[in-house]
Design a protein around this motif. Structure first.
Motif, short mmCIF file in Angstrom:
data_model
loop_
_atom_site.label_atom_id
_atom_site.label_comp_id
_atom_site.label_asym_id
_atom_site.label_seq_id
_atom_site.Cartn_x
_atom_site.Cartn_y
_atom_site.Cartn_z
N GLU A 88 0.37 -1.06 -0.26
CA GLU A 88 -0.20 0.17 0.03
C GLU A 88 0.59 1.39 0.01
O GLU A 88 1.92 0.90 1.07
CB GLU A 88 -0.90 -0.11 1.01
N GLU A 89 0.59 2.56 -0.83
CA GLU A 89 1.63 3.66 -1.31
C GLU A 89 0.27 4.72 -0.40
O GLU A 89 -0.75 4.20 -1.02
CB GLU A 89 2.15 4.04 -2.41
N ARG A 90 0.75 5.42 0.58
CA ARG A 90 0.28 6.41 0.65
C ARG A 90 1.71 7.73 0.93
O ARG A 90 2.70 7.41 1.93
CB ARG A 90 0.02 5.85 2.56
N ARG A 104 6.52 9.94 1.65
CA ARG A 104 6.02 8.51 0.71
C ARG A 104 6.28 7.95 1.82
O ARG A 104 7.09 6.75 2.03
CB ARG A 104 6.79 8.76 -0.20
N VAL A 106 5.37 3.12 2.01
CA VAL A 106 5.09 1.95 1.12
C VAL A 106 5.09 0.96 2.64
O VAL A 106 6.05 0.11 3.40
CB VAL A 106 6.09 1.37 0.30
N TRP A 148 6.85 -2.07 -8.02
CA TRP A 148 7.64 -1.82 -6.50
C TRP A 148 8.91 -2.66 -7.23
O TRP A 148 9.19 -3.38 -7.64
CB TRP A 148 7.11 -2.71 -5.83
N GLU A 152 11.74 -1.78 -2.35
CA GLU A 152 9.91 -1.38 -1.57
C GLU A 152 9.40 -2.91 -1.22
O GLU A 152 8.57 -2.61 -0.29
CB GLU A 152 9.71 -0.45 -2.91
N CYS A 255 -3.78 6.26 -5.32
CA CYS A 255 -3.43 5.17 -4.19
C CYS A 255 -4.19 4.12 -4.17
O CYS A 255 -4.08 2.98 -4.28
CB CYS A 255 -2.40 5.54 -3.08
#
Length: 273
Positions: A88-90, A104, A106, A148, A152, A255
């Motif tokens: 999950e990318e936030r 950022r 991950v 990714w 990551e 995302c």
């Protein structure tokens, strides 16, 4: 890692081919994973910055013992076949005295792959690792498809490791639970809860409390405030921060859509197998 891109790129895959979280830990480079855990999570614990090199070596050994316990844990693969860990990318906004930055993240996020449950379950925040013992959490499947790189992917597994060691019930972990810097697992959980990077749609972290408006502070008072190191943001800066937060919110919406697409893509491949 043993789990190569060829696996994630397969057009069809059976549930037996999707690795468990324990499988992913087994095929990781041990030192790389523990370094990611230390850099991404342990260093945020209270007292970590003041710890001695010896204390940090002890903490690393404890993390290693926790990883060994996970690898030796008896796991029933079928118990976690409906739940899967995805990257999950936030993005998170940090603001400090006239400066703002975007971080950022991950990290790991669990989704339910049961038919018809994906959109609702994911939109409600999915499931947390801390609600289950290691024997169950390690049986969750892992799917690292997406844009990714190797670093990551290790960040995702480090996030899962941290959640399991700091949020799982201590009574179910046994003596192998992780206590950083000499603390017990239970106390480490309470201290690190705010540092475990939970999922959020748009987080705004500010080091300042609520400020009075600039108009409410007289010129003399403002000069005195400046001499004491106090700070009153002007309207332009507040507007800039609001625009930055709105931009980050849109990034996180994108995302979220990407995350849902990856979950549904895996479900389609499982059905096609």
């Amino acid at each position: 890692m043993l789990c190569s891109d060829l696996l994630w790129d397969a057009q069809s895959v059976s549930r037996k081919q999707v690795p468990t979280l324990q499988d992913a830990f087994l095929c990781c480079d041990r030192e790389t994973l523990l370094s990611m855990v230390e850099q991404g999570y342990a260093r945020h614990l209270p007292g970590w910055g003041q710890s001695t090199p010896q204390q940090r070596r002890v903490a690393r050994k404890r993390m290693g013992r926790a990883l060994d316990a996970m690898l030796d844990c008896v796991v029933k693969r079928k118990s976690g076949k409906a739940l899967c860990v995805f990257p999950e990318e936030r993005f998170v906004v940090h603001a400090r005295r006239g400066q703002a930055s975007i971080e950022r993240l991950v990290q790991a996020r669990v989704a339910d792959l049961s038919a018809g449950a994906v959109r609702q379950d994911v939109s409600e925040g999915g499931r947390l690792f801390g609600c289950v013992p290691w024997s169950q959490g390690l049986s969750y499947r892992v799917w690292l498809e997406g844009p990714w790189d190797c670093c990551e992917r290790y960040m995702v597994l480090a996030s899962a490791f941290w959640h399991l060691t700091h949020q799982a019930p201590a009574s179910r972990q046994g003596d192998s639970s992780l206590g950083i810097l000499g603390t017990s697992s239970e106390s480490a959980t309470s201290k690190a809860g705010a540092q475990s990077l939970p999922r959020s749609d748009c987080s705004f972290v500010s080091c300042e409390e609520a400020f009075p408006s600039a108009d409410s502070v007289g010129r003399l008072a403002a000069v005195r405030a400046a001499s004491m190191g106090l700070y009153v943001p002007d309207a332009l800066e507040e507007a800039c921060q609001e625009r930055l937060i709105a931009r980050v919110d849109r990034l996180n919406q994108v995302c979220e859509g990407d995350f849902l697409n990856r979950v549904e893509n895996l479900m389609g491949r499982l059905q096609a197998a």
